[in-house]
Design a protein around this motif. Structure first.
Motif, PDB file in Angstrom:
ATOM      1  N   ARG A 130       0.838  -1.204   0.000  1.00 52.25           N
ATOM      2  CA  ARG A 130       0.000   0.000   0.000  1.00 52.25           C
ATOM      3  C   ARG A 130       0.870   1.250   0.000  1.00 52.25           C
ATOM      4  N   SER A 131       1.942   1.223   0.777  1.00 54.99           N
ATOM      5  CA  SER A 131       2.734   2.457   0.875  1.00 54.99           C
ATOM      6  C   SER A 131       3.492   2.767  -0.415  1.00 54.99           C
ATOM      7  N   VAL A 132       3.653   1.797  -1.283  1.00 54.69           N
ATOM      8  CA  VAL A 132       4.240   2.125  -2.600  1.00 54.69           C
ATOM      9  C   VAL A 132       3.164   2.126  -3.693  1.00 54.69           C
ATOM     10  N   ILE A 187       7.206   7.505  -9.674  1.00 52.77           N
ATOM     11  CA  ILE A 187       8.183   7.179  -8.617  1.00 52.77           C
ATOM     12  C   ILE A 187       8.537   8.446  -7.824  1.00 52.77           C
ATOM     13  N   GLU A 188       8.643   9.549  -8.537  1.00 51.25           N
ATOM     14  CA  GLU A 188       8.945  10.806  -7.834  1.00 51.25           C
ATOM     15  C   GLU A 188       7.806  11.158  -6.875  1.00 51.25           C
ATOM     16  N   GLU A 189       6.592  10.921  -7.339  1.00 52.64           N
ATOM     17  CA  GLU A 189       5.431  11.173  -6.482  1.00 52.64           C
ATOM     18  C   GLU A 189       5.500  10.286  -5.237  1.00 52.64           C
ATOM     19  N   GLU A 193       5.716  11.061  -1.123  1.00 48.56           N
ATOM     20  CA  GLU A 193       4.882  10.407  -0.095  1.00 48.56           C
ATOM     21  C   GLU A 193       5.763   9.808   0.994  1.00 48.56           C
ATOM     22  N   LEU A 194       6.821   9.115   0.546  1.00 48.88           N
ATOM     23  CA  LEU A 194       7.655   8.367   1.486  1.00 48.88           C
ATOM     24  C   LEU A 194       8.437   9.273   2.431  1.00 48.88           C
ATOM     25  N   VAL A 213      12.406  16.940  -7.024  1.00 46.36           N
ATOM     26  CA  VAL A 213      12.007  16.150  -5.846  1.00 46.36           C
ATOM     27  C   VAL A 213      12.735  16.492  -4.549  1.00 46.36           C
ATOM     28  N   SER A 214      13.910  17.106  -4.644  1.00 45.32           N
ATOM     29  CA  SER A 214      14.694  17.164  -3.414  1.00 45.32           C
ATOM     30  C   SER A 214      14.497  18.455  -2.633  1.00 45.32           C
ATOM     31  N   ASP A 215      14.810  18.369  -1.339  1.00 44.32           N
ATOM     32  CA  ASP A 215      14.791  19.551  -0.471  1.00 44.32           C
ATOM     33  C   ASP A 215      16.183  20.168  -0.403  1.00 44.32           C
ATOM     34  N   ASP A 216      17.181  19.283  -0.316  1.00 42.27           N
ATOM     35  CA  ASP A 216      18.568  19.739  -0.304  1.00 42.27           C
ATOM     36  C   ASP A 216      19.294  19.061  -1.461  1.00 42.27           C
TER      37      ASP A 216
END
Lengths: 252, 222
Positions: A130-132, A187-189, A193-194, A213-216
């Motif tokens: 479910r989580s993927v 996958i990026e989505e 989520e992850l 996708v990244s924050d840093d």
């Protein structure tokens, strides 16, 4: 809080120094991208985080990598503990030649104390799928061979396999490079989520992907971590001239 | 490494210079029309605006196309986003020149209320600021850009002087002067707004070159 702290990390393959005095901190529940040209040391760094380089002959490492308060470079580090906590997703999805169900149950069987039995395993398999976002697609095919899935499904399954053992950190080495743009976007989505639950470090050649996708983001060149900062900053106003040249395609 | 993108960005730079030159020409002509009360020249400014509008749209389209095709990053991205903003500022400046020209058409046949003294001074400041702002963009000259930003207070002072003279010496004493005083008041306001747009351009240049936001943060200027 940081999920991984790297202090003065050096790594040699024989005489070749692949990582040069790298220091940085990976924030918890964040996506951190590592970018840089081929051979810059980014995959090497990722592999050190769960000690996969131990398998290569002639590797020497110095410095500290602190995960969950432990320096994982210390001799005597429990590698089973480490690899449960720090899971790796590879470029080519590599499910075991087992059923979908067994792929996910595998880790749980190794790492758990064996209590809970079949009901517990069923639950882990369902939660992980479910989580993927694979459960609805695969719930009627749990006992089919995983090797028969599409590339994207295989990659999701590999991520589900890691999640099943509740790691802290997910390392992803070019996780979308074999996928088409739609699968890449999904996958990026999933990564977004992850990151609510996990810290993710992704190595990618795809700068747009890092930007999306990244924050840093960290930029590596010739074994050196040239710049490591907020993603927005690195792609709009990098401080180092070498970063600017690389991300604007002037390098090389 | 030479990139194809560099050639395309160079084209964009030239286009922005082109719209900048046209905007400067419009200001210059509208001021000349005012000084000489020349209706023909005022009309020329109004007529030239269509060409400037078309150029603005074509520059905008080029920028959007560049973003879509090249997904620019870092300095390239700042150049293109700044280019888009400066393009819009220059088009606005040209529109204001049209406003001036329209006021000139209104007052050309009326007797001048008083000899123009501060208005030509303010227009000289406006022309200098716009010229310097465009130069700063083309040459990536942040020192010049800072000079432009700092000039803005000079423009404000001149406008205030014009305004209080027209209000106190004419409108307050004799409201019948309104039909000649109000257009001059408006022109002073227009010129001051041109200076504001030049200031915006200069602030954008500082962001483009140094990635530093000085807009609304004057303390960042030094």
């Amino acid at each position: 809080m940081n999920s991984i702290e790297v202090q003065d990390l050096n790594l040699w393959y024989g005489d070749f120094q692949a990582l040069k005095s790298v220091s940085c901190a990976f924030a918890e529940k964040n996506i951190t991208a590592i970018i840089g040209p081929s051979g810059c040391g980014k995959s090497t760094m990722l592999r050190v985080f769960n000690r996969m380089n131990d398998l290569i002959e002639g590797v020497r490492v110095s410095g500290r990598i602190v995960i969950e308060g432990r320096n994982i470079l210390e001799p005597g580090t429990d590698l089973v503990w480490l690899r449960k906590n720090v899971g790796m997703v590879f470029q080519r999805p590599n499910p075991f030649p087992l059923s979908v169900y067994e792929n996910i149950a595998f880790g749980e069987k190794i790492h758990s104390s064996g209590t809970g039995g079949k009901g517990r395993l069923d639950q882990v398999v369902e939660e992980s799928l479910r989580s993927v976002l694979l459960w609805d697609e695969l719930k009627d095919k749990l006992h089919k061979p995983a090797l028969g899935l599409s590339l994207e499904q295989k990659q999701r399954l590999c991520i589900a396999r890691l999640i099943a053992v509740k790691p802290q950190v997910l390392l992803m080495d070019e996780p979308c490079s074999t996928l088409d743009p739609q699968a890449t976007a999904r996958i990026e989505e999933l990564m977004r989520e992850l990151k609510r639950e996990y810290s993710i470090v992704i190595v990618t050649h795809n700068m747009q992907q890092a930007a999306r996708v990244s924050d840093d983001t960290g930029f590596m060149l010739l074994g050196e971590l040239v710049e490591f900062t907020r993603t927005q900053e690195i792609f709009t106003a990098p401080k180092d001239k070498r970063t600017e040249e690389y991300i604007t395609g002037r390098y090389g | 490494m030479e990139r194809h993108l560099d050639e395309v960005l160079q084209e964009l730079r030239k286009d922005i210079l082109r719209i900048g030159v046209l905007a400067q020409e419009s200001i210059f002509k509208s001021i000349e029309a005012l000084k000489n009360r020349d209706k023909t020249q005022a009309q020329e400014v109004i007529d030239a605006d269509t060409k400037i509008d078309e150029l603005e749209i074509s520059i905008d389209e080029k920028c959007v196309d560049l973003v879509a095709r090249y997904q620019p990053m870092a300095g390239d991205l700042r150049f293109i986003t700044t280019g888009m903003k400066i393009n819009a500022e220059l088009e606005r400046i040209a529109d204001i020149a049209v406003d001036i020209a329209e006021r000139v058409l209104e007052i050309a046949d009326r007797q001048l209320l008083k000899p123009l003294i501060d208005t030509p001074k303010l227009s000289a400041v406006a022309q200098r600021m716009v010229g310097d702002a465009i130069d700063a963009f083309i040459r990536r000259d942040v020192e010049l850009a800072r000079k432009v930003v700092l000039s803005d207070s000079e423009a404000d002072q001149l406008r205030n002087a014009i305004q209080s003279e027209l209000m106190n010496d004419f409108l307050a004493k004799d409201p019948a002067t309104a039909d000649r005083a109000v257009p001059l008041l408006l022109i002073a306001r227009y010129l001051e707004r041109i200076c504001d747009h030049a200031t915006n351009i200069a602030e954008d240049v500082i962001y483009m070159v140094e990635a530093k936001v000085v807009k609304h943060h004057p303390e960042q200027l030094s």
